[in-house]
Motif scaffolding. Structure first.
Motif: not given
Lengths: 477, 225
Positions: A273, A277, A281, A284-285, A288, A292, A295, A302, A310, A418, B105, B172, B174, B178, B183-186, B216
């Motif tokens: 696990p 995990e 992670l 996901i990073r 992201r 970014r 974006e 633009r 504004h 990071d 997203p 957990s 993790t 998060t 998600y940027d913290a580590y 766990l």
């Protein structure tokens, strides 16, 4: 559109001249005729009166009828003497009707005078008007012939002289034609602009000036358009290259996503696990990171399209303080300071915060642990300045403009612990935002005691104290 | 006990739909998913959702048209999903009756939080969570145990909120990291430090609720694991 009436000038001038001449000749003829008639009549009258007086004189001296008649009658004057006894002497015809005594009167062409002589006889004197009438007739005939002749000659001569007189008009036309054909820059330049021809020439010259001015403008506009086209094409080329570069940049995080996901699937139950995990992670990073970059690309698109802002009154110092707070959380090993005075600028707070975040992020990532980052807000005249400095390695002078190019990175290191890195777009976006506000973002020479990089964000502050007062009012309320 | 709220998810991206359904199921909602709005009316009648998560850009029928359908036929809340983040688009959705608007997203936890908030406003989700004698008011963020209010920092409150939402399940470090710090913290130490602090404050008023499961993670529940 009504067309200009351009009848033949030559004909007009000739015809009107001939007409005028005709009228003049006519008047002259009439005048001459009348004068001659008057003169002739006066003479005839005088002559008759003189004869009549002579007759009376003779009668008083006692001249007999036959002597009287002989003495009085002449080529032009005839007499008829009627004695009281009824005897008639002389060659004049009896006038019909019988005229009154004493006056002169006309009988046809003749002039008649009737007198009663002292002897009681009636004396009728008749001045023959025939010769006068003939003379008049002859004169009239002469006048008509001469007049017609004169008019005819004049008309003939006029045709030539009018052409000569109007020659300058033709030469003006020829000159105008040559200018049209290509001798541009030349002008008619009339020496006497107050004559009809001069005025026409001047009007023509002015028209030429206006036309050539318009021509020049059209040529300039064309040159501008060509230049704009080449600029647009160059920019299009840059955009295409940028899109290609951006696509390549996106590949890496997307590859990372795929790799991590595949690893999880393939590991199956083998991976514990904790391992699963970790891979998740990472997945996901990377996702992201790709997000970014997307974006950032959107921000740049633009900015290119003309960033919509504004605006509201924004206190730069307050924004700086908030941004520094956030950065402190992310970099506890660094000392970050904020200093300066509150300065109000009309700006889009979200966008300026984006700029600050980028600058502080760069400072954070390039300053080693234990170092310092400084933020200072100042105002000089109509410009608000926010400066971010650090104790890192700084930016070499040769690169200080290059770093604002899109997708440029000075060191090729990517993945940081990071997991946060802008794919080289942050500064390009930050400058784009600064410029959209009418300001700029520059990398300037370091100033002691800060040895590292030095970035200055400059934003215009409205000079109008009223506007500033309004800003402050807004902020307070 | 109130029945679980029902949430319908209409989204054409399979990845997003599957992920959102899983996350909502995890948050103890009854869920159902549709890839497009072609059978929406029938689904509304059969499933009778309390809330619909609706994508704006859908094949077949336009998301805003479907919004009108949901509004016209049900009292369900609507949370719209979109890739367009322009202010005009956001206002348009809210003007036409959406309860919230999430831009892609998005972070799943944020979507779940917004869905929960809307359901709470509609009275279809509980406004408090109870674990043993610990009561956490979700909106106000007040934690009370045995009548005593707990004095928590903002981070501790977020941590407690997450653990309470996951009550009874082992999470957990993790997951906690998060969920609470992003998600940027580590630094996993953050979790340990704050869990200890929170535990101290909770246990000041009663037996342990926040348990450690070695190897766990942690779990928040009344009975020990």
């Amino acid at each position: 559109m009504n067309r200009l009436r351009t009848a033949s000038l030559r004909r007009r001038v000739t015809v009107s001249s001939v007409l005028v001449l005709t009228v003049v000749v006519l008047l002259l003829a009439v005048f001459t005729d009348v004068l001659f008639a008057a003169q002739s009549n006066r003479e005839m009258r005088a002559s008759l009166l003189e004869r009549t007086r002579l007759a009376e004189q003779l009668a008083r001296r006692g001249a007999g009828p036959r002597e009287l008649v002989m003495r009085i009658e002449s080529a032009t004057v005839k007499v008829r003497l009627t004695t009281p006894a009824g005897e008639v002497f002389g060659h004049a015809e009896p006038p019909d009707p019988q005229p009154p005594v004493g006056q002169l009167y006309r009988s046809g062409d003749d002039l008649v005078s009737v007198r009663r002589l002292p002897s009681g006889a009636e004396l009728v004197l008749v001045a023959d008007g025939g010769p006068v009438t003939n003379a008049q007739r002859r004169l009239r005939r002469l006048l008509v012939i001469v007049g017609l002749f004169a008019i005819g000659i004049a008309a003939f001569v006029l045709t030539g002289t009018v052409r000569l007189a109007l020659a300058p008009l033709d030469s003006m036309t020829a000159l105008a034609k040559s200018i049209t054909r290509g001798d541009r820059g030349r002008r008619l330049a009339p020496d006497r602009p107050n004559t009809e021809l001069g005025r026409a020439a001047r009007a023509f010259d002015e028209m030429l000036d206006a036309l050539e001015g318009t021509e020049r403008q059209a040529r300039q506009a064309e040159a501008l358009a060509r230049h704009a086209e080449s600029v647009a094409r160059a920019s299009e080329g840059r955009t295409r290259r940028f899109v290609a570069d951006a696509a390549h940049e996106l590949r890496t995080p997307i590859a990372g996503v795929q790799a991590a996901a595949e690893a999880v699937l393939q590991a199956g139950t083998q991976a514990g696990p904790g391992e699963r995990e970790r891979l998740h992670l990472l997945l996901i990073r990377e996702a992201r990171r790709a997000g970014r970059l997307v974006e950032d690309l959107l921000s740049l698109a633009r900015i290119d399209a003309g960033l919509e802002l504004h605006r509201e009154p924004v206190d730069l110092l307050a924004l700086a303080v908030a941004a520094v707070e956030r950065t402190r959380l992310l970099a506890p090993a660094l000392t970050i300071e904020v200093a300066g005075d509150p300065v109000l600028v009309p700006a889009d707070p979200e966008r300026i915060a984006q700029v600050l975040a980028n600058l502080l992020d760069n400072a954070r990532r390039h300053t080693p642990d234990g170092g310092r980052v400084g933020v200072r807000v100042t105002r000089s005249g109509g410009v608000a300045e926010l400066t971010v400095t650090d104790t890192g390695p700084g930016v070499p002078p040769a690169d200080r403009e290059r770093i604002f190019d899109r997708l440029v990175r000075l060191d090729r290191s990517r993945a940081r612990a990071d997991g946060s890195d802008g794919a080289g777009l942050g500064l390009a976006i930050a400058r784009g935002i600064a410029r959209a506000h009418g300001g700029d973002l520059r990398c300037t020479d370091p100033a002691p005691p800060w040895p590292g990089a030095r970035f200055t964000l400059a934003l215009p502050v409205p000079p109008d104290p009223l506007a500033l007062g309004e800003l402050q009012f807004h902020l307070r309320n | 006990m109130r029945s679980a709220a029902r949430v319908l998810v209409v989204e054409d991206s399979e990845a997003i739909r599957a992920a959102v359904l899983t996350a909502l199921r995890d948050a103890r909602f009854t869920v159902h998913g549709l890839p497009d709005g072609s059978n929406l009316e029938r689904e509304l009648e059969a499933f009778r959702p309390d809330l619909v998560v609706l994508d704006v850009m859908l094949p077949c029928r336009d998301g805003f048209a479907l919004l009108d359908v949901v509004r016209g036929r049900t009292d369900a809340g609507v949370v719209m999903l979109t890739a367009r983040d322009g202010v005009a688009d956001r206002l348009r959705g809210l003007d036409r009756g959406a309860d919230d608007y999430v831009v892609k997203p998005f972070v799943l936890a944020e979507l779940v939080a917004r869905v929960t908030a809307v359901l709470r406003r509609l009275g279809r989700a509980p406004s408090t969570i109870e674990v043993g004698d610990l009561v956490l008011a979700a909106e106000s963020g007040v934690a009370v145990r045995a009548g005593q209010r707990l004095d928590l920092t903002a981070t501790e409150l977020r941590l407690l909120g997450y653990l309470a939402a996951q009550r009874g399940r082992v999470v957990s470090k993790t997951q906690i990291l998060t969920a609470v710090w992003g998600y940027d913290a580590y630094d996993p130490n953050l979790v340990e430090v704050h869990v200890s602090a929170l535990r101290r404050k909770i246990e000041a008023h009663g037996p342990r609720l926040l348990h450690t499961v070695r190897g766990l993670g942690y779990v928040l529940r009344a009975d020990p694991p």
